[in-house]
Scaffold this motif. Sequence first.
Motif, PDB file in Angstrom:
ATOM      1  N   ARG A  32      27.519  50.608  34.409  1.00  0.00           N
ATOM      2  CA  ARG A  32      27.739  50.095  33.048  1.00  0.00           C
ATOM      3  C   ARG A  32      29.000  50.651  32.398  1.00  0.00           C
ATOM      4  N   GLU A  33      29.277  51.927  32.701  1.00  0.00           N
ATOM      5  CA  GLU A  33      30.407  52.604  32.060  1.00  0.00           C
ATOM      6  C   GLU A  33      31.766  52.049  32.446  1.00  0.00           C
ATOM      7  N   ARG A  34      31.838  51.314  33.556  1.00  0.00           N
ATOM      8  CA  ARG A  34      33.139  50.842  34.046  1.00  0.00           C
ATOM      9  C   ARG A  34      33.787  49.845  33.092  1.00  0.00           C
ATOM     10  N   TYR A  35      32.963  49.051  32.439  1.00  0.00           N
ATOM     11  CA  TYR A  35      33.483  48.064  31.488  1.00  0.00           C
ATOM     12  C   TYR A  35      32.652  48.137  30.214  1.00  0.00           C
ATOM     13  N   SER A  36      33.234  47.630  29.132  1.00  0.00           N
ATOM     14  CA  SER A  36      32.403  47.592  27.921  1.00  0.00           C
ATOM     15  C   SER A  36      31.620  46.278  27.925  1.00  0.00           C
ATOM     16  N   TYR A  37      30.578  46.275  28.717  1.00  0.00           N
ATOM     17  CA  TYR A  37      29.744  45.080  28.846  1.00  0.00           C
ATOM     18  C   TYR A  37      28.947  44.837  27.570  1.00  0.00           C
ATOM     19  N   PRO A  38      28.858  43.579  27.149  1.00  0.00           N
ATOM     20  CA  PRO A  38      27.852  43.261  26.128  1.00  0.00           C
ATOM     21  C   PRO A  38      26.474  43.626  26.700  1.00  0.00           C
ATOM     22  N   GLU A  39      25.558  44.041  25.847  1.00  0.00           N
ATOM     23  CA  GLU A  39      24.255  44.520  26.313  1.00  0.00           C
ATOM     24  C   GLU A  39      23.559  43.496  27.226  1.00  0.00           C
ATOM     25  N   ALA A  40      23.633  42.227  26.840  1.00  0.00           N
ATOM     26  CA  ALA A  40      22.930  41.194  27.625  1.00  0.00           C
ATOM     27  C   ALA A  40      23.508  41.072  29.037  1.00  0.00           C
ATOM     28  N   VAL A  41      24.811  41.279  29.177  1.00  0.00           N
ATOM     29  CA  VAL A  41      25.449  41.208  30.497  1.00  0.00           C
ATOM     30  C   VAL A  41      25.031  42.422  31.326  1.00  0.00           C
ATOM     31  N   ALA A  42      25.070  43.591  30.688  1.00  0.00           N
ATOM     32  CA  ALA A  42      24.706  44.829  31.386  1.00  0.00           C
ATOM     33  C   ALA A  42      23.272  44.759  31.915  1.00  0.00           C
ATOM     34  N   ARG A  43      22.383  44.167  31.143  1.00  0.00           N
ATOM     35  CA  ARG A  43      20.978  44.094  31.577  1.00  0.00           C
ATOM     36  C   ARG A  43      20.790  43.147  32.759  1.00  0.00           C
ATOM     37  N   GLN A  44      21.556  42.060  32.772  1.00  0.00           N
ATOM     38  CA  GLN A  44      21.510  41.171  33.932  1.00  0.00           C
ATOM     39  C   GLN A  44      22.046  41.901  35.165  1.00  0.00           C
ATOM     40  N   LEU A  45      23.137  42.637  34.956  1.00  0.00           N
ATOM     41  CA  LEU A  45      23.730  43.393  36.057  1.00  0.00           C
ATOM     42  C   LEU A  45      22.745  44.451  36.569  1.00  0.00           C
ATOM     43  N   GLY A  46      22.062  45.117  35.644  1.00  0.00           N
ATOM     44  CA  GLY A  46      21.067  46.123  36.027  1.00  0.00           C
ATOM     45  C   GLY A  46      19.958  45.511  36.872  1.00  0.00           C
ATOM     46  N   GLN A  47      19.482  44.349  36.445  1.00  0.00           N
ATOM     47  CA  GLN A  47      18.428  43.672  37.216  1.00  0.00           C
ATOM     48  C   GLN A  47      18.930  43.281  38.608  1.00  0.00           C
ATOM     49  N   ALA A  48      20.182  42.824  38.666  1.00  0.00           N
ATOM     50  CA  ALA A  48      20.754  42.412  39.956  1.00  0.00           C
ATOM     51  C   ALA A  48      20.922  43.615  40.888  1.00  0.00           C
ATOM     52  N   LEU A  49      21.304  44.754  40.316  1.00  0.00           N
ATOM     53  CA  LEU A  49      21.450  45.972  41.130  1.00  0.00           C
ATOM     54  C   LEU A  49      20.096  46.378  41.712  1.00  0.00           C
ATOM     55  N   VAL A  50      19.063  46.318  40.887  1.00  0.00           N
ATOM     56  CA  VAL A  50      17.717  46.651  41.370  1.00  0.00           C
ATOM     57  C   VAL A  50      17.292  45.648  42.447  1.00  0.00           C
ATOM     58  N   ALA A  51      17.548  44.368  42.177  1.00  0.00           N
ATOM     59  CA  ALA A  51      17.140  43.327  43.122  1.00  0.00           C
ATOM     60  C   ALA A  51      17.832  43.507  44.475  1.00  0.00           C
ATOM     61  N   SER A  52      19.134  43.817  44.457  1.00  0.00           N
ATOM     62  CA  SER A  52      19.842  43.978  45.730  1.00  0.00           C
ATOM     63  C   SER A  52      19.300  45.193  46.491  1.00  0.00           C
ATOM     64  N   THR A  53      18.908  46.225  45.765  1.00  0.00           N
ATOM     65  CA  THR A  53      18.352  47.412  46.413  1.00  0.00           C
ATOM     66  C   THR A  53      16.957  47.119  46.972  1.00  0.00           C
ATOM     67  N   LEU A  54      16.186  46.334  46.240  1.00  0.00           N
ATOM     68  CA  LEU A  54      14.868  45.929  46.740  1.00  0.00           C
ATOM     69  C   LEU A  54      15.004  45.059  47.994  1.00  0.00           C
ATOM     70  N   LEU A  55      15.957  44.122  47.952  1.00  0.00           N
ATOM     71  CA  LEU A  55      16.201  43.266  49.113  1.00  0.00           C
ATOM     72  C   LEU A  55      16.602  44.104  50.315  1.00  0.00           C
ATOM     73  N   SER A  56      17.508  45.030  50.057  1.00  0.00           N
ATOM     74  CA  SER A  56      18.014  45.898  51.126  1.00  0.00           C
ATOM     75  C   SER A  56      16.871  46.716  51.744  1.00  0.00           C
ATOM     76  N   ALA A  57      15.913  47.090  50.904  1.00  0.00           N
ATOM     77  CA  ALA A  57      14.794  47.902  51.386  1.00  0.00           C
ATOM     78  C   ALA A  57      13.830  47.111  52.271  1.00  0.00           C
ATOM     79  N   THR A  58      13.900  45.781  52.195  1.00  0.00           N
ATOM     80  CA  THR A  58      12.963  44.973  52.980  1.00  0.00           C
ATOM     81  C   THR A  58      13.463  44.686  54.395  1.00  0.00           C
ATOM     82  N   ILE A  59      14.733  45.062  54.672  1.00  0.00           N
ATOM     83  CA  ILE A  59      15.251  44.754  56.008  1.00  0.00           C
ATOM     84  C   ILE A  59      15.660  46.024  56.750  1.00  0.00           C
TER      85      ILE A  59
END
Length: 291
Positions: A32-59
Amino acid sequence: MSDADTQQRFLFEHSDVRGDFIRLGASYQAVRERYSYPEAVARQLGQALVASTLLSATIKYSGSLVMQIQSNGPINMLVAQCNHKRHIRGLARWQRDVPTGDLAQIYGQGRMVITIDNERNDERYQGIVGLDGKVLADAIEGYFKQSEQLETRLWLAADEHQAVGMLLQRLPDSRSNDSDLWHRVEMLGATVTEKELLGLPAQELLHRLFHEEDVRLFEPEPISFRCSCSREKISTMLKGLGNKEAQSILKERGVIEVGCDFCNQHYTFDNVDVEEIFSTELHTPTSETRH
Ligand SMILES: [Zn+2]
């Protein structure tokens, strides 16, 4: 929270159902610190980061998994990356205010591309799904439906401090004689609220949701923010650009400056550096590169 920046696997004893719980804290903040993301963008990015890690954990693989969204809405680009060492990085681009709403309102029309690069055998797998559904988790469930054919459910949540996700998956080997278990667990999982995901440690959450089932929670595995960019990789890229092009940039600007969008690291190459890149066989690192 004590389980921040970890992945915790769990399984339902004597069954073919497993799960993962992920909470990102400092690693989410680092992105989040890399850019001054609007809160709504940062939260989508946070969810995507979690999702990619969850996906990665399944393979089972050794390499990287990239989830990329390309679209034409308020958020028009998002990248979340995770590797088998659970190093994550990501970024998003937006072009106007992001409303609260479903995927179509947040991203417009677009698609999600999931790319898995397996270093071990140099194989690349790519899956593409539409951005269908209300929330990001819906699109990812669509990906599982299409590619893995394993029954998978997941739930994601993010606020300004943390990004959290839980995944449930039914494995193909049917060791279980409790054929109703998946159905029960899926129904119970679906009752989870954002508040519970964000507010409860994994152990408590699993107890609250599945207290009538026999759940085993494994030791947490660490997740960290780390960018895989390096001076060597940028050198390779410059080499690909060609000497003529490199010389013309040098002539125009004196130095070649390349910035990494993921971590804001800046790499500068002067005359001597460029000379070296094109005069010698470029050393290509075989092991993981340093930052
Ligand atoms: Zn970087």
